[in-house]
Design a protein around this motif. Structure first.
Motif, PDB file in Angstrom:
ATOM      1  N   HIS A   1       3.684  10.814  -6.989  1.00 34.47           N
ATOM      2  CA  HIS A   1       3.878  10.344  -5.612  1.00 34.47           C
ATOM      3  C   HIS A   1       2.556   9.923  -4.975  1.00 34.47           C
ATOM      4  O   HIS A   1       2.528   8.988  -4.169  1.00 34.47           O
ATOM      5  N   LEU A   2       1.442  10.552  -5.350  1.00 36.75           N
ATOM      6  CA  LEU A   2       0.148  10.132  -4.822  1.00 36.75           C
ATOM      7  C   LEU A   2      -0.268   8.801  -5.453  1.00 36.75           C
ATOM      8  O   LEU A   2      -0.829   7.935  -4.773  1.00 36.75           O
ATOM      9  N   LYS A   3       0.011   8.631  -6.745  1.00 38.39           N
ATOM     10  CA  LYS A   3      -0.269   7.345  -7.395  1.00 38.39           C
ATOM     11  C   LYS A   3       0.463   6.211  -6.680  1.00 38.39           C
ATOM     12  O   LYS A   3      -0.122   5.163  -6.385  1.00 38.39           O
ATOM     13  N   ASN A   4       1.742   6.430  -6.387  1.00 37.79           N
ATOM     14  CA  ASN A   4       2.518   5.398  -5.700  1.00 37.79           C
ATOM     15  C   ASN A   4       1.960   5.101  -4.321  1.00 37.79           C
ATOM     16  O   ASN A   4       1.863   3.943  -3.904  1.00 37.79           O
ATOM     17  N   ALA A   5       1.586   6.160  -3.598  1.00 37.30           N
ATOM     18  CA  ALA A   5       1.055   5.970  -2.251  1.00 37.30           C
ATOM     19  C   ALA A   5      -0.224   5.140  -2.270  1.00 37.30           C
ATOM     20  O   ALA A   5      -0.417   4.241  -1.446  1.00 37.30           O
ATOM     21  N   ILE A   6      -1.104   5.414  -3.219  1.00 38.73           N
ATOM     22  CA  ILE A   6      -2.371   4.684  -3.304  1.00 38.73           C
ATOM     23  C   ILE A   6      -2.129   3.237  -3.726  1.00 38.73           C
ATOM     24  O   ILE A   6      -2.770   2.310  -3.229  1.00 38.73           O
ATOM     25  N   ARG A   7      -1.196   3.028  -4.641  1.00 43.96           N
ATOM     26  CA  ARG A   7      -0.884   1.666  -5.068  1.00 43.96           C
ATOM     27  C   ARG A   7      -0.382   0.826  -3.908  1.00 43.96           C
ATOM     28  O   ARG A   7      -0.748  -0.334  -3.757  1.00 43.96           O
ATOM     29  N   TYR A   8       0.462   1.427  -3.079  1.00 50.34           N
ATOM     30  CA  TYR A   8       0.967   0.690  -1.923  1.00 50.34           C
ATOM     31  C   TYR A   8      -0.125   0.513  -0.870  1.00 50.34           C
ATOM     32  O   TYR A   8      -0.184  -0.510  -0.193  1.00 50.34           O
ATOM     33  N   ARG A   9      -0.979   1.486  -0.731  1.00 53.57           N
ATOM     34  CA  ARG A   9      -2.066   1.383   0.242  1.00 53.57           C
ATOM     35  C   ARG A   9      -3.037   0.273  -0.131  1.00 53.57           C
ATOM     36  O   ARG A   9      -3.467  -0.513   0.719  1.00 53.57           O
ATOM     37  N   ASP A  10      -3.400   0.183  -1.423  1.00 58.63           N
ATOM     38  CA  ASP A  10      -4.437  -0.755  -1.854  1.00 58.63           C
ATOM     39  C   ASP A  10      -3.888  -2.146  -2.156  1.00 58.63           C
ATOM     40  O   ASP A  10      -4.512  -3.149  -1.817  1.00 58.63           O
ATOM     41  N   GLY A  11      -2.775  -2.229  -2.843  1.00 61.00           N
ATOM     42  CA  GLY A  11      -2.182  -3.536  -3.135  1.00 61.00           C
ATOM     43  C   GLY A  11      -2.810  -4.268  -4.303  1.00 61.00           C
ATOM     44  O   GLY A  11      -2.135  -4.714  -5.211  1.00 61.00           O
ATOM     45  N   THR A  12      -4.147  -4.416  -4.266  1.00 52.89           N
ATOM     46  CA  THR A  12      -4.882  -5.100  -5.323  1.00 52.89           C
ATOM     47  C   THR A  12      -6.148  -4.318  -5.645  1.00 52.89           C
ATOM     48  O   THR A  12      -6.479  -3.349  -4.965  1.00 52.89           O
ATOM     49  N   CYS A  13      -6.862  -4.745  -6.666  1.00 54.33           N
ATOM     50  CA  CYS A  13      -8.154  -4.148  -7.004  1.00 54.33           C
ATOM     51  C   CYS A  13      -9.045  -4.139  -5.774  1.00 54.33           C
ATOM     52  O   CYS A  13      -9.130  -5.132  -5.039  1.00 54.33           O
ATOM     53  N   ARG A  14      -9.740  -3.043  -5.540  1.00 49.34           N
ATOM     54  CA  ARG A  14     -10.560  -2.883  -4.344  1.00 49.34           C
ATOM     55  C   ARG A  14     -11.953  -3.493  -4.470  1.00 49.34           C
ATOM     56  O   ARG A  14     -12.742  -3.407  -3.514  1.00 49.34           O
ATOM     57  N   TYR A  15     -12.251  -4.129  -5.583  1.00 50.92           N
ATOM     58  CA  TYR A  15     -13.533  -4.826  -5.695  1.00 50.92           C
ATOM     59  C   TYR A  15     -13.440  -6.108  -4.878  1.00 50.92           C
ATOM     60  O   TYR A  15     -12.443  -6.839  -4.964  1.00 50.92           O
ATOM     61  N   PRO A  16     -14.443  -6.419  -4.059  1.00 52.23           N
ATOM     62  CA  PRO A  16     -14.367  -7.585  -3.174  1.00 52.23           C
ATOM     63  C   PRO A  16     -14.025  -8.870  -3.918  1.00 52.23           C
ATOM     64  O   PRO A  16     -14.671  -9.223  -4.909  1.00 52.23           O
TER      65      PRO A  16
END
Length: 242
Positions: free
Chosen positions: A164-179
């Motif tokens: 459930h934490l993996k899913n939450a982070i995936r939805y929070r970030d959406g894409t790779c966090r590298y600029p």
């Protein structure tokens, strides 16, 4: 821009969606060299997302295979079509979850805000979402409840975060966090910003990084540094920000 228009013109978004999907088609084009291309046009994005996930899942399950991932995806696709029984509906196979973020106001019928995919790449009009929600057996997952039950505010023991934490982070970030990187979360690793065990397994210390940028960080060719209210990347003498 697509999300902005969809939020501010929900009725026009639903109308355009219906008009485009009504023109859906599959066509085949033959080239002169004995090959050709198959085009599926104007299909709903949630259908295409499901096909993409299933192809990836099936192709990656073929271990000890000399074919590239792209070749395996293509062959899996063709094999699936070859096994269609004209007298019976074919089985759908592995049911991989394709989730969207849904405003509570849409579910309550207060307004018609569209649902948005985890990678922020496509939308689902409110009227289509409601049909899917009532005709199938969806799994509703509330990421934010209150301060006591917020899954993003909890730390966990061990290296691997719970699902459930993996899913939450995936939805929070959406894409790779590298600029500037737009690789979707489905194709990213969940990285501990401060390496475990010194860094906790929690939302504040986990983010999505594609394999390439994950390796850059691991071998210190690029290092995340605090910047304003977020993070920047120190690459040589350059500071990259989102």
């Amino acid at each position: 821009m697509k999300r902005f228009i969809a939020r501010h013109e929900p009725e026009e978004t639903e109308k355009r969606y219906a008009e485009i999907v009504a023109e859906r088609s599959v066509t085949i084009h033959h080239d002169e060299d004995g090959t050709g291309s198959l085009y599926a046009e104007n299909l709903p994005s949630y259908v295409l997302a499901g096909i993409d996930r299933r192809l990836d899942h099936a192709a990656k399950s073929l271990t000890e295979d000399d074919r590239t991932l792209a070749q395996r995806r293509a062959d899996v696709f063709v094999d699936a079509l070859d096994h269609i029984d004209p007298d019976n509906e074919p089985a759908r196979g592995t049911n991989l979850a394709i989730g969207v973020m849904v405003p509570a106001s849409t579910l309550a019928g207060v307004d018609d805000q569209p649902a948005i995919s985890a990678d922020r790449d496509w939308i689902l009009p409110a009227n289509v979402l409601r049909v899917l929600a009532t005709s199938g057996d969806p799994f509703w997952y509330r990421l934010f409840v209150d301060e006591r039950d917020d899954v993003l505010a909890v730390s966990y023991h061990g290296y691997s975060p719970p699902e459930h934490l993996k899913n939450a982070i995936r939805y929070r970030d959406g894409t790779c966090r590298y600029p500037g990187c737009l690789r979707t979360v489905a194709k990213c690793d969940l990285d501990h910003r401060e390496p475990w065990p010194h860094g906790q397994t929690c939302a504040d210390n986990l983010w999505a990084l594609c394999r390439h940028h994950h390796k850059l960080k691991t071998f210190r060719h690029a290092e995340p540094v605090p910047h304003d209210d977020g993070w920047a990347w120190h690459v040589g003498e350059t500071i990259l920000t989102e």
